[in-house]
Design a protein around this motif. Structure first.
Motif, PDB file in Angstrom:
ATOM      1  N   ILE A  89      12.665  10.831  -4.849  1.00 32.36           N
ATOM      2  CA  ILE A  89      12.064   9.678  -4.460  1.00 32.36           C
ATOM      3  C   ILE A  89      12.031   9.581  -2.964  1.00 32.36           C
ATOM      4  O   ILE A  89      11.082   9.452  -2.360  1.00 32.36           O
ATOM      5  N   ILE A  90      13.254  10.026  -2.552  1.00 29.38           N
ATOM      6  CA  ILE A  90      13.469  10.114  -1.137  1.00 29.38           C
ATOM      7  C   ILE A  90      12.464  10.943  -0.471  1.00 29.38           C
ATOM      8  O   ILE A  90      12.204  10.699   0.818  1.00 29.38           O
ATOM      9  N   GLU A  91      12.482  12.147  -0.828  1.00 33.64           N
ATOM     10  CA  GLU A  91      11.280  13.217  -0.213  1.00 33.64           C
ATOM     11  C   GLU A  91       9.918  12.492  -0.435  1.00 33.64           C
ATOM     12  O   GLU A  91       9.162  12.801   0.640  1.00 33.64           O
ATOM     13  N   ALA A  92       9.799  11.970  -1.486  1.00 32.10           N
ATOM     14  CA  ALA A  92       8.196  11.330  -1.618  1.00 32.10           C
ATOM     15  C   ALA A  92       8.130  10.111  -0.434  1.00 32.10           C
ATOM     16  O   ALA A  92       6.782  10.148   0.184  1.00 32.10           O
ATOM     17  N   ILE A  93       9.038   9.513  -0.193  1.00 25.99           N
ATOM     18  CA  ILE A  93       8.886   8.534   0.930  1.00 25.99           C
ATOM     19  C   ILE A  93       8.693   8.955   2.109  1.00 25.99           C
ATOM     20  O   ILE A  93       8.012   8.654   3.106  1.00 25.99           O
ATOM     21  N   ASP A  94       9.392  10.019   2.588  1.00 28.85           N
ATOM     22  CA  ASP A  94       9.444  10.837   3.687  1.00 28.85           C
ATOM     23  C   ASP A  94       7.827  11.467   3.765  1.00 28.85           C
ATOM     24  O   ASP A  94       7.133  11.184   4.909  1.00 28.85           O
ATOM     25  N   VAL A  95       7.524  11.979   2.875  1.00 26.53           N
ATOM     26  CA  VAL A  95       6.094  12.527   2.766  1.00 26.53           C
ATOM     27  C   VAL A  95       5.039  11.440   3.228  1.00 26.53           C
ATOM     28  O   VAL A  95       3.944  11.514   4.017  1.00 26.53           O
ATOM     29  N   VAL A  96       4.893  10.328   2.209  1.00 26.30           N
ATOM     30  CA  VAL A  96       3.959   9.409   2.470  1.00 26.30           C
ATOM     31  C   VAL A  96       4.251   8.701   3.823  1.00 26.30           C
ATOM     32  O   VAL A  96       2.982   8.464   4.464  1.00 26.30           O
ATOM     33  N   PHE A  97       5.249   8.389   4.199  1.00 32.85           N
ATOM     34  CA  PHE A  97       5.604   7.704   5.539  1.00 32.85           C
ATOM     35  C   PHE A  97       5.042   8.650   6.515  1.00 32.85           C
ATOM     36  O   PHE A  97       4.397   8.332   7.746  1.00 32.85           O
ATOM     37  N   LYS A  98       5.335   9.874   6.706  1.00 33.86           N
ATOM     38  CA  LYS A  98       4.963  10.993   7.643  1.00 33.86           C
ATOM     39  C   LYS A  98       3.172  11.105   7.744  1.00 33.86           C
ATOM     40  O   LYS A  98       2.693  10.904   8.814  1.00 33.86           O
ATOM     41  N   ASP A  99       3.010  11.083   6.680  1.00 36.44           N
ATOM     42  CA  ASP A  99       1.170  10.953   6.611  1.00 36.44           C
ATOM     43  C   ASP A  99       0.873   9.732   7.142  1.00 36.44           C
ATOM     44  O   ASP A  99      -0.098   9.755   7.731  1.00 36.44           O
TER      45      ASP A  99
ATOM     46  N   SER B  17       0.852  -1.443   0.147  1.00 41.06           N
ATOM     47  CA  SER B  17       0.018   0.102  -0.045  1.00 41.06           C
ATOM     48  C   SER B  17       1.048   1.152   0.105  1.00 41.06           C
ATOM     49  O   SER B  17       0.697   2.145  -0.792  1.00 41.06           O
ATOM     50  N   LEU B  18       1.902   1.417   0.822  1.00 34.20           N
ATOM     51  CA  LEU B  18       2.954   2.452   0.788  1.00 34.20           C
ATOM     52  C   LEU B  18       3.679   2.553  -0.189  1.00 34.20           C
ATOM     53  O   LEU B  18       3.821   3.621  -0.825  1.00 34.20           O
ATOM     54  N   GLU B  19       3.801   1.562  -1.012  1.00 36.93           N
ATOM     55  CA  GLU B  19       4.517   1.304  -2.260  1.00 36.93           C
ATOM     56  C   GLU B  19       3.712   2.043  -3.065  1.00 36.93           C
ATOM     57  O   GLU B  19       4.400   3.074  -4.105  1.00 36.93           O
ATOM     58  N   HIS B  20       2.407   1.837  -3.464  1.00 39.97           N
ATOM     59  CA  HIS B  20       1.562   2.358  -4.228  1.00 39.97           C
ATOM     60  C   HIS B  20       1.365   3.924  -4.149  1.00 39.97           C
ATOM     61  O   HIS B  20       1.392   4.935  -4.964  1.00 39.97           O
ATOM     62  N   GLU B  21       1.322   4.178  -2.756  1.00 37.34           N
ATOM     63  CA  GLU B  21       1.256   5.639  -2.573  1.00 37.34           C
ATOM     64  C   GLU B  21       2.517   6.449  -3.091  1.00 37.34           C
ATOM     65  O   GLU B  21       2.147   7.519  -3.353  1.00 37.34           O
ATOM     66  N   VAL B  22       3.720   6.005  -2.766  1.00 36.47           N
ATOM     67  CA  VAL B  22       4.974   6.638  -3.180  1.00 36.47           C
ATOM     68  C   VAL B  22       4.779   6.852  -4.730  1.00 36.47           C
ATOM     69  O   VAL B  22       4.960   8.027  -5.180  1.00 36.47           O
ATOM     70  N   ILE B  23       4.456   5.735  -5.420  1.00 37.34           N
ATOM     71  CA  ILE B  23       4.303   6.049  -6.872  1.00 37.34           C
ATOM     72  C   ILE B  23       3.360   7.123  -7.371  1.00 37.34           C
ATOM     73  O   ILE B  23       3.694   7.661  -8.056  1.00 37.34           O
ATOM     74  N   VAL B  24       2.035   6.640  -6.812  1.00 41.70           N
ATOM     75  CA  VAL B  24       0.907   7.925  -7.027  1.00 41.70           C
ATOM     76  C   VAL B  24       1.572   9.429  -6.606  1.00 41.70           C
ATOM     77  O   VAL B  24       1.459  10.296  -7.090  1.00 41.70           O
ATOM     78  N   TYR B  25       2.099   9.512  -5.475  1.00 40.59           N
ATOM     79  CA  TYR B  25       2.685  10.845  -4.962  1.00 40.59           C
ATOM     80  C   TYR B  25       3.682  11.383  -6.110  1.00 40.59           C
ATOM     81  O   TYR B  25       3.615  12.374  -6.576  1.00 40.59           O
ATOM     82  N   CYS B  26       4.666  10.272  -6.407  1.00 36.39           N
ATOM     83  CA  CYS B  26       5.592  10.604  -7.514  1.00 36.39           C
ATOM     84  C   CYS B  26       4.969  11.165  -8.682  1.00 36.39           C
ATOM     85  O   CYS B  26       5.482  11.968  -9.643  1.00 36.39           O
TER      86      CYS B  26
END
Length: 111
Positions: free
Chosen positions: A90-100, A73-82
């Motif tokens: 990408i590391i910024e996207a991961i940070d945003v998605v994980f914090k959310d 689910s988080l992998e999908h959210e990172v790809i959608v965010y990107c």
């Protein structure tokens, strides 16, 4: 051809193999890869790369377990965010998605 057909054809032509972002020695600088690069690679390469990042982050946190459903689910959210933020790393996207995710689920980071 319909507009939808043109759009799909244009997207397919823009996809590149993940290895095309490597340096001449074949290495990817995972801290410099952008969301645009993730979004423009083939789905299997995007999945592979996000799984690699997951392992990297879990290694840094000294975690040795994975909850498969959450990871996917988080992998999908990172790809959608990107896809909607191509200029970010990408590391910024991961940070945003994980914090959310942590905020939405009341998870506090250990210090």
């Amino acid at each position: 051809m319909s507009c939808a057909g043109i759009l799909v054809a244009g997207q397919a032509a823009a996809q590149v193999e993940l290895k095309s972002y490597a340096d001449p020695e074949g290495y990817l600088d995972v801290q410099k890869l952008t969301c645009a690069q993730l979004a423009n690679t083939f789905q299997e390469d995007a999945d592979y790369l996000t799984a690699w990042y997951s392992g990297w982050y879990n290694g840094l946190a000294k975690k040795h377990v994975m909850q498969v459903t959450r990871a996917k689910s988080l992998e999908h959210e990172v790809i959608v965010y990107c896809k909607t933020n191509p200029g970010r790393k990408i590391i910024e996207a991961i940070d945003v998605v994980f914090k959310d995710y942590r905020a939405d689920h009341g998870i506090e980071m250990k210090k």
